[in-house]
Write a protein that holds these residues in place. Structure first.
Motif, PDB file in Angstrom:
ATOM      1  N   HIS A   1       0.835  -1.206   0.000  1.00  0.00           N
ATOM      2  CA  HIS A   1       0.000   0.000   0.000  1.00  0.00           C
ATOM      3  C   HIS A   1       0.867   1.252   0.000  1.00  0.00           C
ATOM      4  O   HIS A   1       0.563   2.222  -0.717  1.00  0.00           O
ATOM      5  N   ILE A   2       1.956   1.239   0.763  1.00  0.00           N
ATOM      6  CA  ILE A   2       2.855   2.403   0.802  1.00  0.00           C
ATOM      7  C   ILE A   2       3.476   2.645  -0.564  1.00  0.00           C
ATOM      8  O   ILE A   2       3.488   3.777  -1.071  1.00  0.00           O
ATOM      9  N   SER A   3       3.996   1.588  -1.188  1.00  0.00           N
ATOM     10  CA  SER A   3       4.639   1.736  -2.499  1.00  0.00           C
ATOM     11  C   SER A   3       3.634   2.195  -3.548  1.00  0.00           C
ATOM     12  O   SER A   3       3.925   3.100  -4.348  1.00  0.00           O
ATOM     13  N   THR A   4       2.452   1.591  -3.550  1.00  0.00           N
ATOM     14  CA  THR A   4       1.425   1.980  -4.516  1.00  0.00           C
ATOM     15  C   THR A   4       0.986   3.421  -4.285  1.00  0.00           C
ATOM     16  O   THR A   4       0.799   4.192  -5.242  1.00  0.00           O
ATOM     17  N   ASP A   5       0.829   3.796  -3.030  1.00  0.00           N
ATOM     18  CA  ASP A   5       0.441   5.166  -2.712  1.00  0.00           C
ATOM     19  C   ASP A   5       1.535   6.151  -3.135  1.00  0.00           C
ATOM     20  O   ASP A   5       1.228   7.239  -3.652  1.00  0.00           O
ATOM     21  N   ASN A   6       2.795   5.778  -2.934  1.00  0.00           N
ATOM     22  CA  ASN A   6       3.894   6.642  -3.375  1.00  0.00           C
ATOM     23  C   ASN A   6       3.854   6.843  -4.889  1.00  0.00           C
ATOM     24  O   ASN A   6       4.016   7.970  -5.381  1.00  0.00           O
ATOM     25  N   LEU A   7       3.635   5.750  -5.624  1.00  0.00           N
ATOM     26  CA  LEU A   7       3.574   5.870  -7.085  1.00  0.00           C
ATOM     27  C   LEU A   7       2.387   6.732  -7.513  1.00  0.00           C
ATOM     28  O   LEU A   7       2.519   7.569  -8.422  1.00  0.00           O
ATOM     29  N   ASN A   8       1.244   6.547  -6.886  1.00  0.00           N
ATOM     30  CA  ASN A   8       0.076   7.357  -7.235  1.00  0.00           C
ATOM     31  C   ASN A   8       0.289   8.816  -6.883  1.00  0.00           C
ATOM     32  O   ASN A   8      -0.104   9.719  -7.644  1.00  0.00           O
ATOM     33  N   CYS A   9       0.896   9.076  -5.740  1.00  0.00           N
ATOM     34  CA  CYS A   9       1.170  10.462  -5.350  1.00  0.00           C
ATOM     35  C   CYS A   9       2.151  11.115  -6.314  1.00  0.00           C
ATOM     36  O   CYS A   9       1.974  12.283  -6.710  1.00  0.00           O
ATOM     37  N   ARG A  10       3.173  10.383  -6.712  1.00  0.00           N
ATOM     38  CA  ARG A  10       4.180  10.966  -7.604  1.00  0.00           C
ATOM     39  C   ARG A  10       3.646  11.159  -9.018  1.00  0.00           C
ATOM     40  O   ARG A  10       4.263  11.855  -9.825  1.00  0.00           O
TER      41      ARG A  10
ATOM     42  N   PHE B   1       6.764  18.576  -1.733  1.00  0.00           N
ATOM     43  CA  PHE B   1       5.668  18.235  -0.823  1.00  0.00           C
ATOM     44  C   PHE B   1       5.274  16.776  -0.988  1.00  0.00           C
ATOM     45  O   PHE B   1       5.059  16.058  -0.006  1.00  0.00           O
ATOM     46  N   ILE B   2       5.201  16.332  -2.257  1.00  0.00           N
ATOM     47  CA  ILE B   2       4.815  14.944  -2.513  1.00  0.00           C
ATOM     48  C   ILE B   2       5.866  13.983  -1.977  1.00  0.00           C
ATOM     49  O   ILE B   2       5.558  13.020  -1.266  1.00  0.00           O
ATOM     50  N   ASP B   3       7.135  14.229  -2.326  1.00  0.00           N
ATOM     51  CA  ASP B   3       8.191  13.286  -1.934  1.00  0.00           C
ATOM     52  C   ASP B   3       8.514  13.357  -0.456  1.00  0.00           C
ATOM     53  O   ASP B   3       8.664  12.327   0.212  1.00  0.00           O
ATOM     54  N   ARG B   4       8.620  14.587   0.055  1.00  0.00           N
ATOM     55  CA  ARG B   4       9.088  14.735   1.429  1.00  0.00           C
ATOM     56  C   ARG B   4       7.964  14.620   2.444  1.00  0.00           C
ATOM     57  O   ARG B   4       8.086  13.925   3.456  1.00  0.00           O
ATOM     58  N   ASP B   5       6.877  15.309   2.176  1.00  0.00           N
ATOM     59  CA  ASP B   5       5.804  15.357   3.170  1.00  0.00           C
ATOM     60  C   ASP B   5       4.805  14.213   3.028  1.00  0.00           C
ATOM     61  O   ASP B   5       4.199  13.805   4.021  1.00  0.00           O
ATOM     62  N   LYS B   6       4.616  13.737   1.787  1.00  0.00           N
ATOM     63  CA  LYS B   6       3.645  12.663   1.585  1.00  0.00           C
ATOM     64  C   LYS B   6       4.326  11.292   1.593  1.00  0.00           C
ATOM     65  O   LYS B   6       4.003  10.432   2.416  1.00  0.00           O
ATOM     66  N   CYS B   7       5.269  11.101   0.666  1.00  0.00           N
ATOM     67  CA  CYS B   7       5.848   9.761   0.480  1.00  0.00           C
ATOM     68  C   CYS B   7       6.754   9.368   1.642  1.00  0.00           C
ATOM     69  O   CYS B   7       6.592   8.303   2.247  1.00  0.00           O
TER      70      CYS B   7
END
Length: 451
Positions: A154-163, A428-434
Motif C-alpha cells: 500500500h505504501i509503495s502503490t500510494d507513493n507511485l500514485n502520489c508521484r 511536498f509529494i516526496d518529502r511530506d507525503k511519500c
C-alpha cells in the motif's frame, strides 16, 4: 435265551384255538388265551388258561449261565472303563492345565508385544503432534508475514500514485520511481511465494494429521486388544464371567499374521516419521523464506529511501537555484522597466527639438522670392531633422529591444515561478507525503511473521 425262545416259538397251536397276545410277555414265557366256541349243549361256557409246555432244566441252567456270563462281562467292561476314565481324566486335566498355562504365557508375551508397539505408537503420536504444532506456528508466521506485506504494498502503490501528481518536467521516471516499481514487484513476488508456502504448509499439516489419525487408530486398536488380552490372560477357571460359545474355536477368514501385524504398525510409524521429517524440512524452508523475503523487502525499502533522500536534495538544490535566478530576473526586470522609462522619456524629449526644427523649416518656406534660398541653414535644419529622426528611430529600436527583453524576462520569471511551484509540489509529494508515509514501513521482525 435265544434257544429257549426259539423252542417256545416253535410250539404249534391248534388251529381251532386262536391265540391272543396281550403284549405283556417276557423272553422266557408267553401268555396265551384260548376259548372254546359254542358246541351242542355247552353254549355260554369258555375256557381260559396258560400254555401247557414248560422249560426243561437244561434250558433253565443255560439261561442262568447266560445271565452269569453277561453279568461278568458287563462288570469287567465297567471296571476297565472306570480305570480308563480315571486315567483319561487325569491325562486330560494335566493336558488342559498345561495347555492353559502355555496359552496364558503366550497371552503374556502377546501383551508385551502389544505394549511395545503401543509405546512406540504413543511416542510417535506425541512427536507428530509436537511437530504439527510447530508447523502450525510456522504457518501462523507465514500468514502474519503475508498480512504484513499489505502495508509495504500500500505504501509503495500510494507513493507511485502520489508521484503521478507531479507537474511539468518533474514528472520524470527517476531512480525513485524505478525503485518503487521494483519494490512493488518484489512485494508481489514475496506475496506469491508466501501464498504458495502457506498452501504447502496446509497440505503438510493435512498429511501430518492423517498420519496421526492412522497412528491413533492403530493405538486405539492395540489398546482395545490389550484390554481384551489382559482380561483373557487374567481369566481363571474359578471365575464366573465365562460361558460356552459355539463356533468360537475357528479361524476367521480375514486374519493377520504376527509378521503382517508387526509390519502394519511398523509401516504406520515409518510413514509418520517420513511426514514428520518432511514437516521439519518444510519448517526450515519457511524460516529461510521468511528471512529472505523480509531481507529483500527491507533492502529495497532502504534503497528507495536513499533514492528519495537524494532526489529531495536535488529538488531542494534546484528550487534554491531557481529562486536565486528568479530574484535576479525580478531585479533585472525592475532595471529593464527603468531603462524602458528612460528610453520613452528620451523619445518624448526629442519631440520638442523635432518640432522646433520642423517649425523653422516650415517658417523658412515662407521666405519671399529669391530669399527662398537653399542656404547652409536650410541644409543644417534638414540635417537636424534627419538626425533627430535617426535618434528617435534608434531610441525606438532600443525601446523595442528593451520591451522584448522585459517580456522575455517576465516570461522567464513566470516559467521560474511555475517551475519553483512544481518543485515545491514535488518536494511536498516526496518529502511530506511519500517519505512520511514510508516511516510506517514494517520492521524486519514483523515481516518475518512475529507479532
Amino acid at each position: 435265551m435265544k434257544m429257549a425262545t426259539a423252542t417256545l416259538q416253535s410250539r404249534e397251536i391248534p388251529p381251532e384255538r386262536p391265540v391272543f397276545e396281550t403284549g405283556c410277555g417276557s423272553r422266557n414265557a408267553e401268555m396265551e388265551i384260548t376259548y372254546t366256541g359254542n358246541t351242542g349243549n355247552d353254549m355260554g361256557i369258555s375256557t381260559m388258561g396258560f400254555r401247557a409246555s414248560k422249560y426243561n432244566p437244561q434250558e433253565w441252567a443255560e439261561s442262568n449261565y447266560a445271565k452269569y456270563y453277561t453279568s461278568f462281562v458287563d462288570r469287567d467292561n465297567a471296571e476297565r472303563i472306570r480305570h480308563e476314565s480315571k486315567r483319561c481324566v487325569n491325562e486330560t486335566e494335566t493336558t488342559t492345565n498345561k495347555t492353559q498355562a502355555e496359552v496364558t504365557k503366550k497371552l503374556g508375551e502377546r501383551i508385551q508385544d502389544i505394549n511395545f508397539w503401543k509405546f512406540e505408537l504413543e511416542r510417535e503420536i506425541g512427536d507428530v503432534i509436537s511437530e504439527t504444532d510447530l508447523l502450525l506456528a510456522q504457518k501462523k508466521r507465514l500468514e502474519n508475514a503475508l498480512r504484513a506485506t499489505e502495508i509495504p504494498l500500500h505504501i509503495s502503490t500510494d507513493n507511485l500514485n502520489c508521484r503521478q501528481r507531479r507537474q511539468g518536467v518533474d514528472l520524470v521516471q527517476d531512480d525513485v520511481e524505478l525503485g518503487l516499481l521494483k519494490e512493488v514487484e518484489i512485494i508481489n513476488n514475496c506475496q506469491d511465494l508466501l501464498k504458495k508456502t502457506i498452501d504447502q504448509a496446509d497440505k503438510q499439516i493435512k498429511l501430518n494429521r492423517e498420519a496421526k489419525q492412522n497412528l491413533e487408530m492403530d493405538w486405539s486398536d492395540k489398546k482395545e486388544a490389550l484390554e481384551i488380552d489382559t482380561a483373557s490372560g487374567a481369566l481363571k477357571n474359578e471365575h464366573t464371567n465365562k460361558q460356552f460359545y459355539s463356533g468360537a474355536a475357528k479361524f476367521e477368514e480375514i486374519q493377520s499374521t504376527p509378521e503382517s501385524w508387526a509390519q502394519f504398525t511398523h509401516d504406520n510409524i515409518v510413514r509418520a516419521e517420513h511426514e514428520r521429517m518432511a514437516s521439519i524440512q518444510l519448517r526450515q524452508l519457511i524460516d529461510n523464506i521468511l528471512e529472505d523475503t523480509s531481507r529483500d523487502m527491507r533492502e529495497q525499502c532502504d534503497t528507495v529511501d536513499v533514492n528519495f533522500t537524494k532526489r529531495i536534495e536535488e529538488m531542494e538544490d534546484a528550487k534554491t537555484k531557481m529562486e536565486e535566478n528568479l530574484q535576479k530576473i525580478c531585479d533585472e526586470i525592475t532595471q529593464m522597466e527603468k531603462n524602458i522609462d528612460v528610453l520613452r522619456k528620451a523619445i518624448r524629449d526629442k519631440e520638442n527639438p523635432m518640432k522646433v526644427s520642423q517649425t523653422r523649416l516650415e517658417n523658412r518656406t515662407y521666405r519671399p522670392n529669391v530669399e527662398l534660398c537653399r542656404d547652409p541653414v536650410q541644409y543644417k535644419l534638414v540635417g537636424e531633422v534627419n538626425e533627430i529622426c535617426q535618434s528617435i528611430d534608434a531610441l525606438t529600436e532600443k525601446l523595442n529591444h528593451a520591451e522584448n527583453s522585459r517580456k522575455s524576462l517576465q516570461d522567464n520569471r513566470m516559467a521560474l515561478e511555475k517551475e519553483i511551484s512544481c518543485k515545491k509540489n514535488s518536494l511536498f509529494i516526496d518529502r511530506d507525503k511519500c517519505v512520511s508515509v514510508r516511516t510506517r514501513y514494517p520492521t524486519t521482525m514483523k515481516l518475518q511473521g512475529y507479532q
